[in-house]
Scaffold this active site. Sequence first.
Site, PDB file in Angstrom:
ATOM      1  N   ALA A   1      43.672  17.927  28.060  1.00 16.54           N
ATOM      2  CA  ALA A   1      42.528  17.666  29.103  1.00 16.54           C
ATOM      3  C   ALA A   1      42.174  19.131  29.547  1.00 16.54           C
ATOM      4  O   ALA A   1      42.215  20.260  29.969  1.00 16.54           O
ATOM      5  CB  ALA A   1      43.026  16.698  30.218  1.00 16.54           C
TER       6      ALA A   1
ATOM      7  N   GLU B   1      49.317  15.633  23.153  1.00 14.02           N
ATOM      8  CA  GLU B   1      49.333  14.141  22.980  1.00 14.02           C
ATOM      9  C   GLU B   1      48.794  13.695  22.225  1.00 14.02           C
ATOM     10  O   GLU B   1      48.742  12.429  21.254  1.00 14.02           O
ATOM     11  CB  GLU B   1      49.078  13.765  24.487  1.00 14.02           C
ATOM     12  CG  GLU B   1      50.067  14.372  25.615  1.00 14.02           C
ATOM     13  CD  GLU B   1      49.688  13.511  27.128  1.00 14.02           C
ATOM     14  OE1 GLU B   1      48.625  14.212  27.659  1.00 14.02           O
ATOM     15  OE2 GLU B   1      50.508  12.895  27.629  1.00 14.02           O
TER      16      GLU B   1
ATOM     17  N   GLU C   1      51.939  20.236  31.896  1.00 16.38           N
ATOM     18  CA  GLU C   1      51.517  19.947  32.821  1.00 16.38           C
ATOM     19  C   GLU C   1      52.050  19.693  34.229  1.00 16.38           C
ATOM     20  O   GLU C   1      51.646  19.983  35.479  1.00 16.38           O
ATOM     21  CB  GLU C   1      51.334  17.709  32.511  1.00 16.38           C
ATOM     22  CG  GLU C   1      50.204  17.664  32.198  1.00 16.38           C
ATOM     23  CD  GLU C   1      50.696  17.655  30.474  1.00 16.38           C
ATOM     24  OE1 GLU C   1      51.630  18.586  30.055  1.00 16.38           O
ATOM     25  OE2 GLU C   1      49.806  17.248  29.132  1.00 16.38           O
TER      26      GLU C   1
HETATM   27  N1  COA Z   1      41.070  22.409  30.390  1.00 12.39           N
HETATM   28  C1  COA Z   1      39.927  23.491  30.415  1.00 12.39           C
HETATM   29  N2  COA Z   1      39.546  24.662  30.423  1.00 12.39           N
HETATM   30  C2  COA Z   1      40.252  25.133  29.262  1.00 12.39           C
HETATM   31  C3  COA Z   1      41.785  24.444  29.256  1.00 12.39           C
HETATM   32  C4  COA Z   1      41.712  23.013  29.584  1.00 12.39           C
HETATM   33  N3  COA Z   1      42.949  22.358  29.904  1.00 12.39           N
HETATM   34  N4  COA Z   1      42.109  25.183  28.033  1.00 12.39           N
HETATM   35  C5  COA Z   1      41.354  26.134  28.384  1.00 12.39           C
HETATM   36  N5  COA Z   1      39.869  25.725  29.115  1.00 12.39           N
HETATM   37  C6  COA Z   1      38.930  27.586  28.372  1.00 12.39           C
HETATM   38  C7  COA Z   1      39.540  28.476  29.944  1.00 12.39           C
HETATM   39  O1  COA Z   1      39.077  28.089  31.604  1.00 12.39           O
HETATM   40  C8  COA Z   1      38.354  29.642  29.313  1.00 12.39           C
HETATM   41  O2  COA Z   1      37.051  29.304  30.356  1.00 12.39           O
HETATM   42  P1  COA Z   1      35.898  30.522  30.308  1.00 12.39           P
HETATM   43  O3  COA Z   1      36.197  31.459  29.478  1.00 12.39           O
HETATM   44  O4  COA Z   1      34.636  29.203  30.909  1.00 12.39           O
HETATM   45  O5  COA Z   1      37.160  30.806  31.831  1.00 12.39           O
HETATM   46  C9  COA Z   1      38.128  29.219  28.052  1.00 12.39           C
HETATM   47  O6  COA Z   1      38.930  27.590  27.762  1.00 12.39           O
HETATM   48  C10 COA Z   1      39.790  30.626  27.059  1.00 12.39           C
HETATM   49  O7  COA Z   1      40.671  29.864  27.451  1.00 12.39           O
HETATM   50  P2  COA Z   1      41.634  31.288  28.458  1.00 12.39           P
HETATM   51  O8  COA Z   1      42.245  31.008  28.927  1.00 12.39           O
HETATM   52  O9  COA Z   1      40.321  32.455  28.995  1.00 12.39           O
HETATM   53  O10 COA Z   1      42.121  31.755  26.706  1.00 12.39           O
HETATM   54  P3  COA Z   1      43.569  32.947  26.518  1.00 12.39           P
HETATM   55  O11 COA Z   1      43.688  32.471  25.204  1.00 12.39           O
HETATM   56  O12 COA Z   1      43.930  34.097  27.885  1.00 12.39           O
HETATM   57  O13 COA Z   1      44.902  31.227  27.388  1.00 12.39           O
HETATM   58  C11 COA Z   1      45.663  29.227  27.088  1.00 12.39           C
HETATM   59  C12 COA Z   1      44.972  30.354  26.426  1.00 12.39           C
HETATM   60  C13 COA Z   1      45.793  28.216  25.952  1.00 12.39           C
HETATM   61  C14 COA Z   1      47.149  30.198  27.110  1.00 12.39           C
HETATM   62  C15 COA Z   1      45.278  28.794  28.578  1.00 12.39           C
HETATM   63  O14 COA Z   1      43.542  28.426  28.330  1.00 12.39           O
HETATM   64  C16 COA Z   1      45.715  28.017  28.904  1.00 12.39           C
HETATM   65  O15 COA Z   1      46.819  27.607  29.916  1.00 12.39           O
HETATM   66  N6  COA Z   1      45.140  26.594  28.784  1.00 12.39           N
HETATM   67  C17 COA Z   1      45.524  25.236  30.159  1.00 12.39           C
HETATM   68  C18 COA Z   1      46.482  25.542  29.150  1.00 12.39           C
HETATM   69  C19 COA Z   1      46.876  23.490  29.848  1.00 12.39           C
HETATM   70  O16 COA Z   1      47.916  24.022  30.487  1.00 12.39           O
HETATM   71  N7  COA Z   1      47.340  21.935  29.406  1.00 12.39           N
HETATM   72  C20 COA Z   1      47.662  21.118  30.220  1.00 12.39           C
HETATM   73  C21 COA Z   1      45.779  20.558  30.571  1.00 12.39           C
HETATM   74  S1  COA Z   1      47.043  19.181  31.987  1.00 12.39           S
END
Ligand code: COA
Length: 260
Positions: free
Chosen positions: A66, A115, A135
């Site tokens: 999300a 999910e 989460e």
């Molecule tokens: N919500 C909002 N934005 C998200 C996102 C999410 N769940 N997952 C990734 N993004 C965005 C990042 O903020 C980033 O945006 P920016 O370039 O404007 O800063 C972009 O997507 C790329 O992500 P980034 O984190 O730079 O890539 P990465 O390869 O370093 O890491 C992940 C990849 C998936 C490990 C990392 O993005 C992450 O941990 N995301 C969140 C996962 C999460 O907790 N999901 C559950 C949500 S309830």
Amino acid sequence: MSYNNILIETENFISTLTINRPKKLNALNRETLEEIHQAFVKLEKDEDTKVIIITGSGEKAFVAGADISEFANYSVEEGKDLAARGHQEVFDFIANFKKPVIAAVNGFALGGGLELAMAAHFRIASDNAKLGLPETSLGVIPGYGGTQRLPQLVGKGRAMEMIMTASMIDANQALQYNLVNHVTTVEDLMSLAEKLAGKILRNSTVAIAQAIEAVNANYEDGVNGFEKEIEGFGKSFGTEDFKEGTTAFLEKRKAEFPGA
Ligand code: COA
């Protein structure tokens, strides 16, 4: 209808819904969820769609969850409403969809992304996929069915571990956990999804819809799945598809199902 965050392509009775926010790793913001809902409402009635494949745009992510930036300041009531709406309009809607839905997991499937994949009727993954429910690392719990569907698929102990540790598993571990049915290369993922969809297309759409309902009944409180099966089995005898399927078998030819 045009969408900002998803793409829909239909060919040979297979519709592919691609979540298309690659710069945000296809994170599900409100607008994307609304578009997914609208798309499924349309696909339900679309006679050219008999199977749906959901995937993510780009090679990095299926859906990274999300959209955290949207709900970071939500109140208790807003949080509850977000989850309730999501269940009703997207996740339960897909799980109970009458046409088969396959998730082709092509990278990160985290939080709401896993999910979404779990709401589909089954999942396949590319070998770069990483799946998890992170989460609790954000101080929240899965809100789009994760606490219910993950234990159904992988068992309670593994689900508890994945949720408590907030860690990701890779595609092969997901296969071992029965979270996905098949793992293939990134290049072959969509062709495998289409091959499976093709096998489904040979069968009766009417019978498949009944089967989805009967299988799902096992996971619904207060519903007797065996009764649902008996009811659906009986209903099948009144369909044109049943007449065609049995007649074709007896005439030693391929069935040509008229459908609903
Ligand atoms: N919500 C909002 N934005 C998200 C996102 C999410 N769940 N997952 C990734 N993004 C965005 C990042 O903020 C980033 O945006 P920016 O370039 O404007 O800063 C972009 O997507 C790329 O992500 P980034 O984190 O730079 O890539 P990465 O390869 O370093 O890491 C992940 C990849 C998936 C490990 C990392 O993005 C992450 O941990 N995301 C969140 C996962 C999460 O907790 N999901 C559950 C949500 S309830």
